[in-house]
Design an enzyme around this catalytic site. Structure first.
Site, PDB file in Angstrom:
ATOM      1  N   SER A  83      28.296  37.785  44.420  1.00 32.69           N
ATOM      2  CA  SER A  83      28.945  36.594  43.860  1.00 32.69           C
ATOM      3  C   SER A  83      28.238  35.314  44.302  1.00 32.69           C
ATOM      4  CB  SER A  83      30.395  36.560  44.315  1.00 32.69           C
ATOM      5  OG  SER A  83      30.434  36.444  45.719  1.00 32.69           O
ATOM      6  N   GLU A 138      33.700  32.957  35.781  1.00 32.41           N
ATOM      7  CA  GLU A 138      33.261  34.340  35.562  1.00 32.41           C
ATOM      8  C   GLU A 138      34.486  35.251  35.627  1.00 32.41           C
ATOM      9  OE1 GLU A 138      31.007  36.408  38.673  1.00 32.41           O
ATOM     10  OE2 GLU A 138      29.695  37.223  37.127  1.00 32.41           O
ATOM     11  N   GLU A 173      20.752  37.155  43.450  1.00 33.36           N
ATOM     12  CA  GLU A 173      21.125  37.450  42.059  1.00 33.36           C
ATOM     13  C   GLU A 173      22.635  37.385  41.999  1.00 33.36           C
ATOM     14  OE1 GLU A 173      18.975  40.567  40.107  1.00 33.36           O
ATOM     15  OE2 GLU A 173      17.686  40.667  41.850  1.00 33.36           O
ATOM     16  N   LEU A 174      23.142  36.364  41.316  1.00 33.05           N
ATOM     17  CA  LEU A 174      24.560  36.042  41.461  1.00 33.05           C
ATOM     18  C   LEU A 174      25.318  36.176  40.146  1.00 33.05           C
ATOM     19  CD1 LEU A 174      23.885  33.022  43.855  1.00 33.05           C
ATOM     20  CD2 LEU A 174      24.288  35.412  44.458  1.00 33.05           C
ATOM     21  N   SER A 183      28.326  47.378  49.498  1.00 33.61           N
ATOM     22  CA  SER A 183      29.684  46.828  49.448  1.00 33.61           C
ATOM     23  C   SER A 183      30.644  47.795  50.124  1.00 33.61           C
ATOM     24  CB  SER A 183      30.079  46.643  47.980  1.00 33.61           C
ATOM     25  OG  SER A 183      31.476  46.572  47.876  1.00 33.61           O
ATOM     26  N   CYS A 190      27.195  41.548  35.607  1.00 38.73           N
ATOM     27  CA  CYS A 190      26.838  40.121  35.674  1.00 38.73           C
ATOM     28  C   CYS A 190      26.316  39.588  34.345  1.00 38.73           C
ATOM     29  CB  CYS A 190      25.810  39.903  36.772  1.00 38.73           C
ATOM     30  SG  CYS A 190      24.365  40.944  36.567  1.00 38.73           S
ATOM     31  N   ASN A 221      29.128  46.954  41.805  1.00 36.75           N
ATOM     32  CA  ASN A 221      29.205  47.310  40.380  1.00 36.75           C
ATOM     33  C   ASN A 221      28.083  48.242  39.905  1.00 36.75           C
ATOM     34  OD1 ASN A 221      27.332  45.268  40.469  1.00 36.75           O
ATOM     35  ND2 ASN A 221      28.083  44.210  38.652  1.00 36.75           N
ATOM     36  N   LYS A 242      22.872  46.979  53.335  1.00 37.00           N
ATOM     37  CA  LYS A 242      24.327  46.960  53.544  1.00 37.00           C
ATOM     38  C   LYS A 242      25.010  46.986  52.175  1.00 37.00           C
ATOM     39  CE  LYS A 242      27.694  44.126  53.571  1.00 37.00           C
ATOM     40  NZ  LYS A 242      28.768  44.957  53.013  1.00 37.00           N
TER      41      LYS A 242
HETATM   42  P1  NAP Z   1      30.406  39.902  46.643  1.00 38.48           P
HETATM   43  O1  NAP Z   1      31.818  39.846  47.023  1.00 38.48           O
HETATM   44  O2  NAP Z   1      29.631  38.644  46.689  1.00 38.48           O
HETATM   45  O3  NAP Z   1      29.715  40.996  47.587  1.00 38.48           O
HETATM   46  C1  NAP Z   1      28.366  41.345  47.464  1.00 38.48           C
HETATM   47  C2  NAP Z   1      27.868  41.817  48.800  1.00 38.48           C
HETATM   48  O4  NAP Z   1      27.763  40.700  49.695  1.00 38.48           O
HETATM   49  C3  NAP Z   1      28.808  42.819  49.469  1.00 38.48           C
HETATM   50  O5  NAP Z   1      28.044  43.782  50.148  1.00 38.48           O
HETATM   51  C4  NAP Z   1      29.575  41.920  50.439  1.00 38.48           C
HETATM   52  O6  NAP Z   1      30.172  42.626  51.503  1.00 38.48           O
HETATM   53  C5  NAP Z   1      28.465  40.998  50.890  1.00 38.48           C
HETATM   54  N1  NAP Z   1      28.890  39.736  51.491  1.00 38.48           N
HETATM   55  C6  NAP Z   1      29.966  38.996  51.177  1.00 38.48           C
HETATM   56  N2  NAP Z   1      29.988  37.879  51.938  1.00 38.48           N
HETATM   57  C7  NAP Z   1      28.913  37.921  52.758  1.00 38.48           C
HETATM   58  C8  NAP Z   1      28.397  37.067  53.769  1.00 38.48           C
HETATM   59  N3  NAP Z   1      29.001  35.922  54.109  1.00 38.48           N
HETATM   60  N4  NAP Z   1      27.264  37.420  54.403  1.00 38.48           N
HETATM   61  C9  NAP Z   1      26.639  38.557  54.074  1.00 38.48           C
HETATM   62  N5  NAP Z   1      27.085  39.422  53.135  1.00 38.48           N
HETATM   63  C10 NAP Z   1      28.205  39.096  52.474  1.00 38.48           C
HETATM   64  O7  NAP Z   1      30.182  40.487  45.181  1.00 38.48           O
HETATM   65  P2  NAP Z   1      30.831  41.782  44.538  1.00 38.48           P
HETATM   66  O8  NAP Z   1      32.269  41.472  44.269  1.00 38.48           O
HETATM   67  O9  NAP Z   1      30.484  42.974  45.350  1.00 38.48           O
HETATM   68  O10 NAP Z   1      30.032  41.874  43.154  1.00 38.48           O
HETATM   69  C11 NAP Z   1      30.388  41.160  42.026  1.00 38.48           C
HETATM   70  C12 NAP Z   1      29.536  39.915  41.885  1.00 38.48           C
HETATM   71  O11 NAP Z   1      28.173  40.280  41.890  1.00 38.48           O
HETATM   72  C13 NAP Z   1      29.772  39.216  40.554  1.00 38.48           C
HETATM   73  O12 NAP Z   1      29.825  37.828  40.742  1.00 38.48           O
HETATM   74  C14 NAP Z   1      28.550  39.600  39.747  1.00 38.48           C
HETATM   75  O13 NAP Z   1      28.223  38.703  38.721  1.00 38.48           O
HETATM   76  C15 NAP Z   1      27.505  39.670  40.803  1.00 38.48           C
HETATM   77  N6  NAP Z   1      26.375  40.505  40.375  1.00 38.48           N
HETATM   78  C16 NAP Z   1      25.216  39.895  40.008  1.00 38.48           C
HETATM   79  C17 NAP Z   1      24.149  40.644  39.548  1.00 38.48           C
HETATM   80  C18 NAP Z   1      22.856  39.986  39.154  1.00 38.48           C
HETATM   81  O14 NAP Z   1      21.881  40.703  38.985  1.00 38.48           O
HETATM   82  N7  NAP Z   1      22.806  38.679  39.000  1.00 38.48           N
HETATM   83  C19 NAP Z   1      24.259  42.041  39.476  1.00 38.48           C
HETATM   84  C20 NAP Z   1      25.459  42.642  39.863  1.00 38.48           C
HETATM   85  C21 NAP Z   1      26.507  41.859  40.317  1.00 38.48           C
HETATM   86  P3  NAP Z   1      31.646  43.289  51.373  1.00 38.48           P
HETATM   87  O15 NAP Z   1      32.163  43.010  50.002  1.00 38.48           O
HETATM   88  O16 NAP Z   1      31.430  44.714  51.634  1.00 38.48           O
HETATM   89  O17 NAP Z   1      32.499  42.637  52.419  1.00 38.48           O
END
Ligand code: NAP
Length: 485
Positions: free
Chosen positions: A235, A387, A256-257, A183, A290, A158, A181
């Protein structure tokens, strides 16, 4: 500049950036423009053997990088900032093309990235550590900040650029090397930044970017024996998986989730401002932030006035080509995110919510959705609990401030909250009671660089930004000296 004038920033063929080299990739993955579903480029899909290769390169580079000294490292960040500034419009166009956010927001993201580089660039010029008065004559102690070694940074789609610099800048100035790494949806911005790091002559192996699936490449990086610190934004689901995997080797993790921010409009609020901000805090980046306003709670005494202003402002939500200067809402990032969003809205309606506003849907290819405002939402409805990464704004009326505090805190998340009020005791009661890492009072985000962006509860562990965020990237060594003859 044309909309596609970012081609010079992305590698000519699918490759990973490892140790100043562009390593070719075998297995490939399409990167899609979410506004029209066209393939923009292909990138590699790395696996465990790639993780092993890149971790070894980053490890070999780390000692020399740490030995360069704070100021030298900081100067590299400042050089990178100047290069990023020169490429600001190209980077913004790339962000729009691979992520779908409107161009005006993309330019803001470039500025956020620049601020991060410059702020932590300044950290190289600050004194670090403490001296300790130890018990007894001829004794003193010193604490020093030391880098961890190789940082693995896993970032979401995002804010592909701001998340890259948020991790890279403090990690590097502290003397770590980094493996990033991105997304799978938005790898090109990270690869473009790798090119700019190369132009900034950041030494080989200090910055590395590898692309691939989180469950394969991300997991292999997290579990690798040379990984000394993991920082991840994404996430809560993925954060939990990473934390579990890191527990095997007791590697420190910063997460940061997700979030579920309440937006509370009290009796004393400036209603016009609250309505405008409630909408902006929900619709930013097509609702994919987020800290988005996920549930708006409005005092009954101002509810009608608030709804009138909210619906009036909602008419200004222009949906369309994200490269257009007037666009407010672009597409969702991918098909599954679009379908999730539609499912959330359908479920809310089936649980009794009424549609007070629905924007004009964009037709044709692309992952388009319409912004929606919901009223008559039951306080137990799923849309107020889970969420929702999308432009839906549920409004709930309240009469007792203690109820709104209880509803806000009933969430498993605790990242951010918004309070709109002019009455100081009410502001402070809410600020004191809300269980979240950030409270925005009469203003919306984004968070600022000298704050500390950290979620409570299932929104995270540790955090980024500011002095406290820098501490994530260093560990402490205490020296005990005895200089008695
Ligand atoms: P996501 O699906 O959790 O993916 C985030 C990153 O983690 C991607 O690079 C993903 O790889 C990787 N990943 C997923 N599973 C993993 C595992 N088992 N081991 C290692 N890496 C893994 O999140 P998203 O859909 O990209 O982003 C949206 C989420 O991020 C929302 O929940 C949002 O609230 C949160 N967010 C939080 C903040 C904050 O500051 N708190 C800021 C921005 C976003 P791939 O997807 O490439 O497979």
């Amino acid at each position: 500049m044309s909309q596609t004038d970012f081609q010079h920033l992305i590698p000519p063929r699918p490759s990973h950036y490892i140790g100043d080299e562009w390593a070719g990739a075998e297995s490939l993955h399409d990167v899609i423009d979410p506004s029209n579903e066209r393939v923009i480029a292909q990138v590699g899909q790395g696996d465990a053997s790639l993780a092993d290769e890149v971790m070894n390169v980053a490890k070999r580079a780390q000692k020399h990088w740490a030995a360069q000294g704070h100021r030298v490292r900081a100067d590299f960040l400042q050089t990178l900032a100047s290069i990023v500034e020169n490429e600001a419009e190209a980077l913004a166009r790339l962000l729009v093309t691979e992520q779908g956010k409107p161009i005006r927001e993309a330019r803001d993201e470039v500025q956020m990235a620049l601020t991060m580089l410059r702020y932590y660039g300044g950290f190289g010029y600050r004194q670090t550590g403490q001296t300790l008065a130890l018990e007894g004559a001829g004794r003193t102690g010193i604490t020093r900040e030391e880098p961890y070694g190789v940082v693995v940074a896993i970032i979401p789609w995002n804010f592909p650029l701001a998340m890259f610099t948020r991790k890279l800048a403090p990690a590097l100035v502290a003397g770590n090397t980094i493996v990033i790494k991105p997304s799978e949806d938005t790898p090109l911005t990270s690869l473009a930044m790798a090119r700019l790091c190369q132009q900034a002559k950041i030494p080989a192996g200090v910055v590395n970017v590898v692309t691939g699936r989180g469950s394969v490449l991300g997991d292999a990086l997290v579990r690798h024996p040379l990984t000394s610190l993991i920082t991840m934004t994404g996430s809560t689901r993925a954060g939990q998986q990473i934390l579990k995997a890191a527990a095997e080797r007791i590697v420190p993790v910063s997460l940061e989730l997700g979030g579920k921010a309440p937006f509370i409009v009290t009796e004393s609020a400036d209603i016009e401002r609250a309505a405008k901000d409630a909408l902006a805090a929900r619709m930013l980046n097509c609702g994919q932030v987020c800290i988005c306003n996920e549930r708006t709670y409005v005092h009954t005494s101002v509810y009608d006035a608030f709804m009138e202003a909210l619906l009036r402002h909602a008419d200004d939500l222009t949906i369309g080509d994200p490269h257009d200067e007037t666009t407010v809402i672009g597409p969702k990032v991918n098909a599954s995110e679009r379908d999730n969003f539609l499912d959330h809205v359908a479920r809310a309606k089936s649980q009794g919510a009424q549609v007070a506003f629905s924007g004009k849907a964009q037709t044709g290819s692309g992952y388009w959705v319409s912004p929606v405002i919901l009223t008559d939402v039951d306080t137990g409805a799923d849309i107020l609990k889970e969420e929702v990464f999308g432009p839906v704004l549920p409004v709930v009326a309240y009469t007792d401030v203690d109820d709104v505090i209880a509803w806000s805190n009933a969430s498993e998340y605790g990242l951010s909250a918004y309070v709109y009020a002019q009455h100081l005791p009410t502001i402070m009661k809410l600020a004191d009671s809300l269980e979240s890492g950030e409270v925005y009072i009469n203003r919306i985000g984004p968070e600022e660089i000298n704050g500390f962006h950290a979620g409570w509860k299932r929104s995270g562990l540790g955090g980024d930004d500011g002095e406290r965020g820098y501490q994530t990237y260093v560990r402490t060594k205490t020296l005990y000296l005895d200089y008695t003859p």
